[in-house]
Design an enzyme around this catalytic site. Structure first.
Site, PDB file in Angstrom:
ATOM      1  N   TYR A 182       3.039  11.477  65.731  1.00 34.61           N
ATOM      2  CA  TYR A 182       2.290  12.730  65.916  1.00 34.61           C
ATOM      3  C   TYR A 182       0.855  12.543  65.428  1.00 34.61           C
ATOM      4  O   TYR A 182      -0.108  12.864  66.134  1.00 34.61           O
ATOM      5  CB  TYR A 182       2.983  13.858  65.142  1.00 34.61           C
ATOM      6  CG  TYR A 182       2.257  15.187  65.210  1.00 34.61           C
ATOM      7  CD1 TYR A 182       2.189  15.892  66.403  1.00 34.61           C
ATOM      8  CD2 TYR A 182       1.635  15.725  64.080  1.00 34.61           C
ATOM      9  CE1 TYR A 182       1.524  17.115  66.468  1.00 34.61           C
ATOM     10  CE2 TYR A 182       0.976  16.944  64.136  1.00 34.61           C
ATOM     11  CZ  TYR A 182       0.923  17.636  65.337  1.00 34.61           C
ATOM     12  OH  TYR A 182       0.260  18.837  65.396  1.00 34.61           O
ATOM     13  N   SER A 207      -4.926  19.091  64.820  1.00 36.69           N
ATOM     14  CA  SER A 207      -4.027  19.424  63.708  1.00 36.69           C
ATOM     15  C   SER A 207      -4.592  18.813  62.430  1.00 36.69           C
ATOM     16  O   SER A 207      -5.416  17.888  62.493  1.00 36.69           O
ATOM     17  CB  SER A 207      -2.656  18.814  64.000  1.00 36.69           C
ATOM     18  OG  SER A 207      -1.839  18.837  62.864  1.00 36.69           O
TER      19      SER A 207
HETATM   20  N1  LIG Z   1       3.078  24.650  64.471  1.00 28.26           N
HETATM   21  C1  LIG Z   1       2.163  24.154  63.631  1.00 28.26           C
HETATM   22  O1  LIG Z   1       2.251  24.364  62.403  1.00 28.26           O
HETATM   23  C2  LIG Z   1       0.987  23.349  64.179  1.00 28.26           C
HETATM   24  C3  LIG Z   1       0.083  22.827  63.252  1.00 28.26           C
HETATM   25  C4  LIG Z   1      -1.005  22.101  63.718  1.00 28.26           C
HETATM   26  C5  LIG Z   1      -1.192  21.915  65.072  1.00 28.26           C
HETATM   27  N2  LIG Z   1      -0.309  22.419  65.968  1.00 28.26           N
HETATM   28  C6  LIG Z   1      -0.572  22.182  67.403  1.00 28.26           C
HETATM   29  O2  LIG Z   1      -0.609  23.425  68.082  1.00 28.26           O
HETATM   30  C7  LIG Z   1      -0.236  23.245  69.454  1.00 28.26           C
HETATM   31  C8  LIG Z   1       0.836  24.272  69.804  1.00 28.26           C
HETATM   32  O3  LIG Z   1       1.953  24.029  68.971  1.00 28.26           O
HETATM   33  P1  LIG Z   1       2.984  25.192  68.565  1.00 28.26           P
HETATM   34  O4  LIG Z   1       3.094  25.212  67.099  1.00 28.26           O
HETATM   35  O5  LIG Z   1       2.668  26.450  69.277  1.00 28.26           O
HETATM   36  O6  LIG Z   1       4.347  24.532  69.089  1.00 28.26           O
HETATM   37  P2  LIG Z   1       5.424  25.067  70.119  1.00 28.26           P
HETATM   38  O7  LIG Z   1       5.785  26.466  69.804  1.00 28.26           O
HETATM   39  O8  LIG Z   1       6.486  24.018  70.124  1.00 28.26           O
HETATM   40  O9  LIG Z   1       4.634  25.057  71.517  1.00 28.26           O
HETATM   41  C9  LIG Z   1       4.283  23.866  72.149  1.00 28.26           C
HETATM   42  C10 LIG Z   1       3.991  24.178  73.599  1.00 28.26           C
HETATM   43  O10 LIG Z   1       3.677  22.962  74.278  1.00 28.26           O
HETATM   44  C11 LIG Z   1       4.405  22.956  75.482  1.00 28.26           C
HETATM   45  N3  LIG Z   1       4.647  21.620  76.024  1.00 28.26           N
HETATM   46  C12 LIG Z   1       5.308  20.587  75.485  1.00 28.26           C
HETATM   47  N4  LIG Z   1       5.346  19.546  76.345  1.00 28.26           N
HETATM   48  C13 LIG Z   1       4.692  19.956  77.465  1.00 28.26           C
HETATM   49  C14 LIG Z   1       4.381  19.359  78.696  1.00 28.26           C
HETATM   50  N5  LIG Z   1       4.762  18.097  78.998  1.00 28.26           N
HETATM   51  N6  LIG Z   1       3.683  20.074  79.619  1.00 28.26           N
HETATM   52  C15 LIG Z   1       3.289  21.332  79.345  1.00 28.26           C
HETATM   53  N7  LIG Z   1       3.565  21.966  78.204  1.00 28.26           N
HETATM   54  C16 LIG Z   1       4.255  21.278  77.268  1.00 28.26           C
HETATM   55  C17 LIG Z   1       5.708  23.630  75.139  1.00 28.26           C
HETATM   56  O11 LIG Z   1       6.354  24.028  76.320  1.00 28.26           O
HETATM   57  P3  LIG Z   1       7.961  24.037  76.440  1.00 28.26           P
HETATM   58  O12 LIG Z   1       8.396  25.244  75.690  1.00 28.26           O
HETATM   59  O13 LIG Z   1       8.188  24.056  77.905  1.00 28.26           O
HETATM   60  O14 LIG Z   1       8.454  22.764  75.794  1.00 28.26           O
HETATM   61  C18 LIG Z   1       5.209  24.781  74.297  1.00 28.26           C
HETATM   62  O15 LIG Z   1       4.786  25.846  75.125  1.00 28.26           O
HETATM   63  C19 LIG Z   1       0.226  21.800  69.577  1.00 28.26           C
HETATM   64  O16 LIG Z   1      -0.797  21.008  70.138  1.00 28.26           O
HETATM   65  C20 LIG Z   1       0.499  21.389  68.128  1.00 28.26           C
HETATM   66  O17 LIG Z   1       0.370  19.998  67.915  1.00 28.26           O
HETATM   67  C21 LIG Z   1       0.784  23.134  65.550  1.00 28.26           C
END
Ligand SMILES: NC(=O)c1ccc[n+]([C@@H]2O[C@H](COP(=O)([O-])OP(=O)(O)OC[C@H]3O[C@@H](n4cnc5c(N)ncnc54)[C@H](OP(=O)(O)O)[C@@H]3O)[C@@H](O)[C@H]2O)c1
Length: 299
Positions: A161, A148
């Site tokens: 985070y 990120s």
């Molecule tokens: N959104 C942004 O703007 C952004 C920016 C930079 C980086 N990121 C990174 O991108 C990645 C995906 O994020 P996202 O934005 O797609 O968020 P998201 O929609 O909240 O998705 C996160 C995923 O991680 C899963 N997860 C959480 N805890 C888990 C566990 N213990 N075991 C297995 N799966 C688990 C969640 O599953 P559940 O639904 O079962 O909880 C969900 O499928 C993350 O690493 C995040 O840090 C996101």
């Protein structure tokens, strides 16, 4: 990849694939499957598996769906062992699963901090350790870790985070050098803000939830203005889960991908700013540009 040369399908394992960026990666991989002879293994926590059906993603010969809570050692080992015995091992591991607690440092208890570190740092490292013997034996493989902008700069209210993503960046950088001799690549994808509803799912710690709701709390303004800033920035962000997923697919195609790949234009801009400005000026500039900073800490 070795699979292609030997006629074996290249096996891609994705964590947290039932929603957000993980789901976008899953969709792209499914589109690519026929052309590129892929076997895709999508994983999600048991309670989230039903989401795949809602998105018309169902198991097929070259598409497995498996339960994987990344923090569960037995589940990690079971998924990798099944892939090794049935498919000959993992060729590409995409560590995508992650959470982003919103909290100032004072409002995170140690168990909460460890929980955040466990999901975003410790678990991807452990899953990587499971697949590495197989990749080294084949002298080929790709580890793709979703980091990120929070892994290159820290923002107030996102302390743990950032700590977890900085840790992931550090271990990935060391791994990049360690694995080169076996032709195993390590790439960090650094998305900035993605236009998504992830903002609505951000968990708070017990204390940060109270402080955010309580106008008398000394940190109330920190949360109030940062929440509004992050929400509006995410709604306006040019990057989407799909555009970041496309960058990840591109990394999969590259013979020798770089250690760091910017996931979005804002990530590139922050990185340039960080490199261009003297460190003190950079910290002052970011501080002065925090939303309504003059109103923070007045109680
Ligand atoms: N959104 C942004 O703007 C952004 C920016 C930079 C980086 N990121 C990174 O991108 C990645 C995906 O994020 P996202 O934005 O797609 O968020 P998201 O929609 O909240 O998705 C996160 C995923 O991680 C899963 N997860 C959480 N805890 C888990 C566990 N213990 N075991 C297995 N799966 C688990 C969640 O599953 P559940 O639904 O079962 O909880 C969900 O499928 C993350 O690493 C995040 O840090 C996101």
């Amino acid at each position: 990849m070795p699979g292609t040369r030997e006629g074996r399908r290249q096996v891609v394992l994705v964590t947290g694939a039932s929603t957000g960026l993980g789901l976008a990666i899953a969709r792209r991989l499914i589109q690519e499957q026929c052309d590129r002879n892929l076997h895709v293994v999508l994983t999600a926590r048991q309670a989230s598996l039903a989401r795949f059906q809602n998105h018309d993603i169902v198991e097929q010969d070259n598409l497995w769906i498996r339960a994987l809570d990344v923090t569960d050692a037995q589940q990690r080992q079971a998924v990798v062992a099944e892939i090794e015995s049935e498919l000959g091992g993992v060729d590409v591991l995409i560590n995508n699963a992650g959470v982003a607690y919103r909290s100032c440092v004072e409002h995170v208890t140690e168990p909460e901090r460890l929980h955040q570190m466990n999901i975003n740092f410790r678990s991807p490292v452990e899953l990587t350790r499971c697949v590495l013997p197989g990749m080294r034996a084949k002298r080929q493989g790709k580890i793709i870790n979703v980091s990120s902008v929070g892994g290159m700069m820290a923002m107030p209210t996102m302390s743990v985070y950032s700590a977890s993503k900085f840790a992931l960046e550090g271990v990935s950088e060391a791994l990049f050098y360690e694995l080169k001799p076996w032709n195993v690549s390590v790439t960090l994808i650094q998305p900035g803000f993605m236009r998504s509803d992830a903002f609505e799912k951000v968990p708070y710690t017990i204390m940060s939830a109270k402080a955010s709701a309580d106008q008398a709390d000394p940190y109330h303004e920190h949360y109030h203005y940062m929440e509004r800033f992050i929400e509006s920035t995410m709604h306006r962000a040019p990057a989407t889960c799909d555009s970041v997923a496309a960058k990840i697919i591109k990394v999969m195609r590259q013979k020798s991908p770089p250690l760091r790949v910017y996931g979005s234009i804002d990530a590139l801009a922050f990185s340039l700013l960080r490199r261009a400005l003297p460190r003190r000026l950079y910290n002052w500039f970011l501080y002065r540009n925090l939303p309504s900073i003059d109103r923070w800490g007045k109680r």
